[in-house]
Motif scaffolding. Structure first.
Motif, mmCIF file in Angstrom:
data_model
loop_
_atom_site.group_PDB
_atom_site.id
_atom_site.type_symbol
_atom_site.label_atom_id
_atom_site.label_comp_id
_atom_site.label_asym_id
_atom_site.label_seq_id
_atom_site.Cartn_x
_atom_site.Cartn_y
_atom_site.Cartn_z
ATOM 1 N N GLN A 23 2.226 1.669 -10.444
ATOM 2 C CA GLN A 23 3.185 1.989 -11.501
ATOM 3 C C GLN A 23 4.630 1.946 -11.010
ATOM 4 O O GLN A 23 5.542 1.624 -11.765
ATOM 5 N N ALA A 24 4.834 2.259 -9.732
ATOM 6 C CA ALA A 24 6.195 2.159 -9.196
ATOM 7 C C ALA A 24 6.655 0.706 -9.168
ATOM 8 O O ALA A 24 7.799 0.395 -9.510
ATOM 9 N N LEU A 25 5.752 -0.185 -8.782
ATOM 10 C CA LEU A 25 6.098 -1.610 -8.775
ATOM 11 C C LEU A 25 6.391 -2.081 -10.194
ATOM 12 O O LEU A 25 7.322 -2.857 -10.428
ATOM 13 N N GLU A 26 5.585 -1.599 -11.126
ATOM 14 C CA GLU A 26 5.775 -1.962 -12.529
ATOM 15 C C GLU A 26 7.160 -1.495 -12.988
ATOM 16 O O GLU A 26 7.906 -2.235 -13.634
ATOM 17 N N THR A 42 -0.172 9.489 -7.165
ATOM 18 C CA THR A 42 -0.201 8.018 -7.235
ATOM 19 C C THR A 42 -0.336 7.365 -5.853
ATOM 20 O O THR A 42 -0.212 6.146 -5.734
ATOM 21 N N ASP A 43 -0.554 8.166 -4.822
ATOM 22 C CA ASP A 43 -0.719 7.613 -3.472
ATOM 23 C C ASP A 43 -2.110 7.011 -3.370
ATOM 24 O O ASP A 43 -3.104 7.718 -3.477
ATOM 25 N N PRO A 59 5.666 9.296 -9.204
ATOM 26 C CA PRO A 59 5.252 7.909 -9.493
ATOM 27 C C PRO A 59 5.285 6.981 -8.281
ATOM 28 O O PRO A 59 4.835 5.851 -8.380
ATOM 29 N N TRP A 60 5.783 7.434 -7.131
ATOM 30 C CA TRP A 60 6.149 6.479 -6.078
ATOM 31 C C TRP A 60 5.080 6.201 -5.027
ATOM 32 O O TRP A 60 5.335 5.555 -4.015
ATOM 33 N N GLY A 61 3.885 6.712 -5.230
ATOM 34 C CA GLY A 61 2.817 6.403 -4.284
ATOM 35 C C GLY A 61 3.016 7.070 -2.932
ATOM 36 O O GLY A 61 3.634 8.133 -2.828
ATOM 37 N N HIS A 62 2.482 6.442 -1.893
ATOM 38 C CA HIS A 62 2.522 6.994 -0.530
ATOM 39 C C HIS A 62 3.960 7.254 -0.077
ATOM 40 O O HIS A 62 4.241 8.229 0.611
ATOM 41 N N ASP A 63 4.856 6.379 -0.458
ATOM 42 C CA ASP A 63 6.278 6.531 -0.128
ATOM 43 C C ASP A 63 6.857 7.868 -0.579
ATOM 44 O O ASP A 63 7.913 8.282 -0.064
ATOM 45 N N THR A 79 0.815 -1.223 0.000
ATOM 46 C CA THR A 79 0.000 0.000 0.000
ATOM 47 C C THR A 79 0.847 1.271 0.000
ATOM 48 O O THR A 79 0.330 2.343 -0.275
ATOM 49 N N TYR A 80 2.117 1.162 0.322
ATOM 50 C CA TYR A 80 2.978 2.355 0.338
ATOM 51 C C TYR A 80 3.470 2.720 -1.056
ATOM 52 O O TYR A 80 3.961 3.820 -1.280
#
Lengths: 383, 383
Positions: free
Chosen positions: A246-249, A327-328, A358-362, A241-242
């Motif tokens: 797209q970051a994982l991709e 992207t969070d 692109p990195w989401g919650h992080d 969830t962090y």
């Protein structure tokens, strides 16, 4: 009160112009901490770090509130083994929160496991660790302990309070409860009210911990059985969830390790990443702290009585910066919009901005240029 | 081959014009199942149900492929205790897949735990359950076992194949591998390639199971220690991904049970829901099956060599219906778009449609009117 330097890192800290982790007893049997619930707690020790110098007017102090799994070591590079502070990209000489200008304080939260009194601390009534006998507490309680720390450091007004996620929730609560005490409130990818999906993720993490047969109803301290499995699963789940899809991709895609086809081990790089995150976490975090602090987040709801909240926020002199990242998906921009909506209704002075990253919650922990510039400008009064 | 009726539900099934679960041995020592990996497996028994009547031309058969946690009981209302089939809203007299017109077959998948040979079955070589010694298999293997079942039932060509999620993946593989065998392929909220986030969720679920100290490396059968904790956590996590954020908001919001404030029990209704889902699951599902079938999904990648896939799909006479739901975030419309992109490139006859529904991935099992109409029309050749 006596402030004690923890560990042997003073030198390392000093060489970077920083102070290593210190500890102070802020509440004791005679002056216990009275929680919002009415329960009392004593003693309460708090671990904290400071960076920069408090000016003569005591007007340049900034508090950093940490998130679910943080600690007092927000900046610099010390500890045993030496580690970067969790927000070192943000805090330091020349950085967005410039320690040549500001005096920064960060403490481990109440209920924590890195120097501040929490469920792993000894309950003086029994002589054994509290475990699940530690009282439940609220975001307001987290704030009050930090306010006491500041008082002890001789700080009555803050130039700013800054926090991401649970940290931002504390900043929001602080600014609401104590008008005039915080000149600038930076509420970053936070929420004023978890959604049922947010609660569901935390609930599954807690279930992983509490259903672990080694959890022993929280009394695993000092035994040879620790709820490591559950805590690992909780951490892996948290990490999903962090990070944004797209970051994982981008980071992992479907890349495989050099295995020969399906196994139930670590076949994909994404699995290696999750496993590594779990492994690192076990060495530094306490399962009971995870339970308490995640539950605190579930219950946080400062706008539950919206009319009252708006009334309290009227004429609040604090300037608010409410930041989200596009992207969070843990605390999406919808959460920040909701905070902004109430601030607007109350006529507060605020800036709300969604940052592309692109990195989401992080993202809040990463040196995203637009974001760092925004924080720098906001603190300088340019936004 | 001998088809055996399982349990005592024939009467109940018959009264609804349905047949109860049957079982047939499709592969034995002399004719073992040869897996895509080259490994062999025998015996292989398959549990299945049928609904409606096969017509004289044997041209009205429809196969339903189930998803990760399904079984052969797709429709009707029987079993001990009596339960609705998992896709009963779709299959039956007068329903979108009208059993007055079509002859429907649904079997429990290879590796399953509801009558078909899987890791809980006895390995004839050892006389004990396979556990993790059960061979790994692929979506293609799942298809081949079902093709053998159809052959055994005297069916050589299918009017249609229908499946959601992992079920849709099988339909896609089937249509690619056996041109002309399936007149209509209904691929519903499926994927041709899991994202790293998809894999991550499955990996955490598997970790919950495998790190459970009662997992015993898969050899928990017949012992008094079952990996119930891990399987519960896996199921809870799965359910978060099956439901959309807005569905959780609508169904549960932040509603609380009548507790007195924070506990680590079930304080919020969403927690009660997850707990209930876990509880129901434990009674009917095997942890090892969860491992095998989720791993099968991770590896599914029929368009890995896109050029070859497109070449194979050219002049494929199958009509494809590719359906997604706008709030499905497990296999979002992006997954269906990717399938559509390749079908288009190959010049296939296909309809791709996104259906509006608030219920997320679960929508495929629910009687969403536009969706049911679409399935009905597509089967009738009106779309």
């Amino acid at each position: 009160m006596t402030h004690e330097t923890l560990g042997s890192n003073a030198e390392a800290g000093a060489s970077a112009g920083l102070v290593a982790t210190q500890s102070v007893r802020l509440f004791d049997e005679e002056n216990p901490l009275v929680l919002e619930s009415g329960e009392t707690l004593a003693p309460v020790d708090v671990a904290y770090e400071t960076y920069g110098e408090l000016n003569a007017e005591r007007s340049n102090a900034i508090i950093f509130c940490h998130a679910l799994t943080g600690d007092a070591h927000a900046a610099g590079h010390h500890g045993e083994p030496k580690t970067d502070g969790w927000w070192d990209s943000m805090i330091g000489p020349g950085k967005p929160v410039d320690t040549n200008t500001y005096f920064v304080v960060c403490s481990n939260l109440l209920g924590g496991c890195s120097g501040t009194t929490g469920p792993s601390s000894i309950d003086p009534k029994t002589g054994t660790p509290y475990g699940l006998r530690f009282p439940h507490f609220s975001v307001r309680d987290l704030v009050e302990v930090q306010r006491r720390l500041l008082k002890d450091l001789g700080i009555e007004r803050l130039y700013a309070g800054i926090g991401g996620s649970l940290g931002g929730m504390q900043i929001l609560q602080w600014a609401i409860d104590h008008p005039g005490e915080m000149k600038n409130a930076l509420v970053i990818c936070a929420s004023s009210r978890l959604t049922p999906e947010n609660i569901a993720f935390s609930s599954v993490a807690r279930n992983a911990i509490m259903r672990d047969v080694n959890f022993q109803n929280g009394d695993y301290y000092g035994t040879d059985r620790q709820p490591d499995s559950g805590l690992s699963v909780a951490r892996m789940l948290g990490h999903i969830t962090y990070v944004s899809e797209q970051a994982l991709e981008r980071k992992f895609g479907r890349e495989r390790r050099d295995t020969q086809g399906p196994t139930f081990g670590i076949d994909f790089q994404i699995e290696s990443y999750l496993d590594h995150q779990a492994e690192k976490f076990l060495g530094r975090f306490d399962a009971n702290t995870y339970l308490y602090l995640s539950r605190v987040m579930d219950y946080f709801d400062p706008f539950a009585d919206e009319e009252a909240a708006v009334a309290r926020l009227r004429e609040n002199p604090t300037r608010f910066l409410v930041v989200s990242f596009d992207t969070d998906w843990r605390f999406s921009t919808a959460h920040s919009l909701e905070i902004g909506r109430v601030l607007e209704q109350a006529g507060c002075d605020f800036v709300r901005e969604e940052i592309a990253s692109p990195w989401g919650h992080d993202s809040f922990l990463l040196p995203v240029p637009d974001y760092h510039q925004l924080v720098r400008d906001f603190l300088a009064g340019k936004r």
